[in-house]
Design a protein around this motif. Structure first.
Motif, PDB file in Angstrom:
ATOM      1  N   ARG A  50       0.852  -1.192   0.000  1.00  0.00           N
ATOM      2  CA  ARG A  50       0.000   0.000   0.000  1.00  0.00           C
ATOM      3  C   ARG A  50       0.884   1.238   0.000  1.00  0.00           C
ATOM      4  O   ARG A  50       2.109   1.120   0.083  1.00  0.00           O
ATOM      5  N   ALA A  51       0.278   2.393  -0.087  1.00  0.00           N
ATOM      6  CA  ALA A  51       1.015   3.645  -0.219  1.00  0.00           C
ATOM      7  C   ALA A  51       2.058   3.837   0.879  1.00  0.00           C
ATOM      8  O   ALA A  51       3.132   4.372   0.628  1.00  0.00           O
ATOM      9  N   ASP A  52       1.775   3.382   2.093  1.00  0.00           N
ATOM     10  CA  ASP A  52       2.701   3.604   3.205  1.00  0.00           C
ATOM     11  C   ASP A  52       3.639   2.426   3.454  1.00  0.00           C
ATOM     12  O   ASP A  52       4.272   2.340   4.496  1.00  0.00           O
ATOM     13  N   GLY A  53       3.762   1.505   2.498  1.00  0.00           N
ATOM     14  CA  GLY A  53       4.711   0.402   2.621  1.00  0.00           C
ATOM     15  C   GLY A  53       4.074  -0.955   2.408  1.00  0.00           C
ATOM     16  O   GLY A  53       2.897  -1.067   2.085  1.00  0.00           O
ATOM     17  N   ALA A  54       4.886  -1.982   2.601  1.00  0.00           N
ATOM     18  CA  ALA A  54       4.429  -3.361   2.420  1.00  0.00           C
ATOM     19  C   ALA A  54       4.254  -4.026   3.774  1.00  0.00           C
ATOM     20  O   ALA A  54       5.029  -3.793   4.704  1.00  0.00           O
ATOM     21  N   VAL A  55       3.214  -4.871   3.871  1.00  0.00           N
ATOM     22  CA  VAL A  55       2.896  -5.583   5.099  1.00  0.00           C
ATOM     23  C   VAL A  55       2.825  -7.069   4.773  1.00  0.00           C
ATOM     24  O   VAL A  55       2.002  -7.473   3.948  1.00  0.00           O
ATOM     25  N   PRO A  56       3.681  -7.907   5.400  1.00  0.00           N
ATOM     26  CA  PRO A  56       3.526  -9.345   5.180  1.00  0.00           C
ATOM     27  C   PRO A  56       2.285  -9.851   5.917  1.00  0.00           C
ATOM     28  O   PRO A  56       1.966  -9.372   7.006  1.00  0.00           O
ATOM     29  N   VAL A  57       1.581 -10.788   5.321  1.00  0.00           N
ATOM     30  CA  VAL A  57       0.397 -11.368   5.954  1.00  0.00           C
ATOM     31  C   VAL A  57       0.858 -12.588   6.752  1.00  0.00           C
ATOM     32  O   VAL A  57       1.489 -13.490   6.214  1.00  0.00           O
ATOM     33  N   VAL A  58       0.557 -12.577   8.045  1.00  0.00           N
ATOM     34  CA  VAL A  58       0.927 -13.679   8.926  1.00  0.00           C
ATOM     35  C   VAL A  58      -0.064 -14.824   8.715  1.00  0.00           C
ATOM     36  O   VAL A  58      -1.277 -14.611   8.817  1.00  0.00           O
ATOM     37  N   PRO A  59       0.437 -16.045   8.389  1.00  0.00           N
ATOM     38  CA  PRO A  59      -0.482 -17.163   8.156  1.00  0.00           C
ATOM     39  C   PRO A  59      -1.457 -17.369   9.313  1.00  0.00           C
ATOM     40  O   PRO A  59      -1.072 -17.331  10.481  1.00  0.00           O
TER      41      PRO A  59
END
Length: 127
Positions: free
Chosen positions: A93-102
């Motif tokens: 997203r505009a403010d960075g990347a977020v990994p999705v925790v399984p």
């Protein structure tokens, strides 16, 4: 004037009428998918009770059989859950990347880009 007769018996084989679209997904190849309810995605997704399933094309085999799930949130909103996929999911997203925790929900916003294996999609959350 003729009398009208109304049949009040339920119709067999008619699909249920769903409330509106909860999200629109635009895939890297230009295809669009509407999400109405809890939906699992993958090359050959497990058919979870009460969930829709969408089969994804993946010639490079970077997507898991059941890669992720989208869950509508109440009253409006959408979350993604990584279903223990091999290559994971990133929300960009505009403010960075977020990994999705399984196994955990990550709330999505309109404009988010989900990166999964060699595929990606953008999300439009419909309110």
């Amino acid at each position: 004037m003729t009398a009208m007769i109304f049949d009040t018996e339920p119709l067999a084989g008619v699909p249920e009428i769903r409330s509106g679209v909860r999200a629109l997904l635009t895939w890297d190849d230009g295809r669009r998918t509407a999400v109405y309810a809890r939906t699992v995605f993958g090359r050959d997704p497990s058919r979870a009770a009460g969930a829709d399933a969408v089969v994804l094309r993946d010639e490079t085999l970077t997507l898991s059989r059941t890669h992720f799930e989208l869950v509508p949130l109440s009253p409006a909103g959408l979350a993604v859950i990584d279903r223990a996929s091999t290559n994971g999911i990133r929300v960009v997203r505009a403010d960075g990347a977020v990994p999705v925790v399984p196994g955990q929900q990550t709330v999505l916003r309109t404009g988010d880009r989900l990166e999964l294996g060699d595929r990606w999609l953008t999300v439009e959350v419909v309110r």
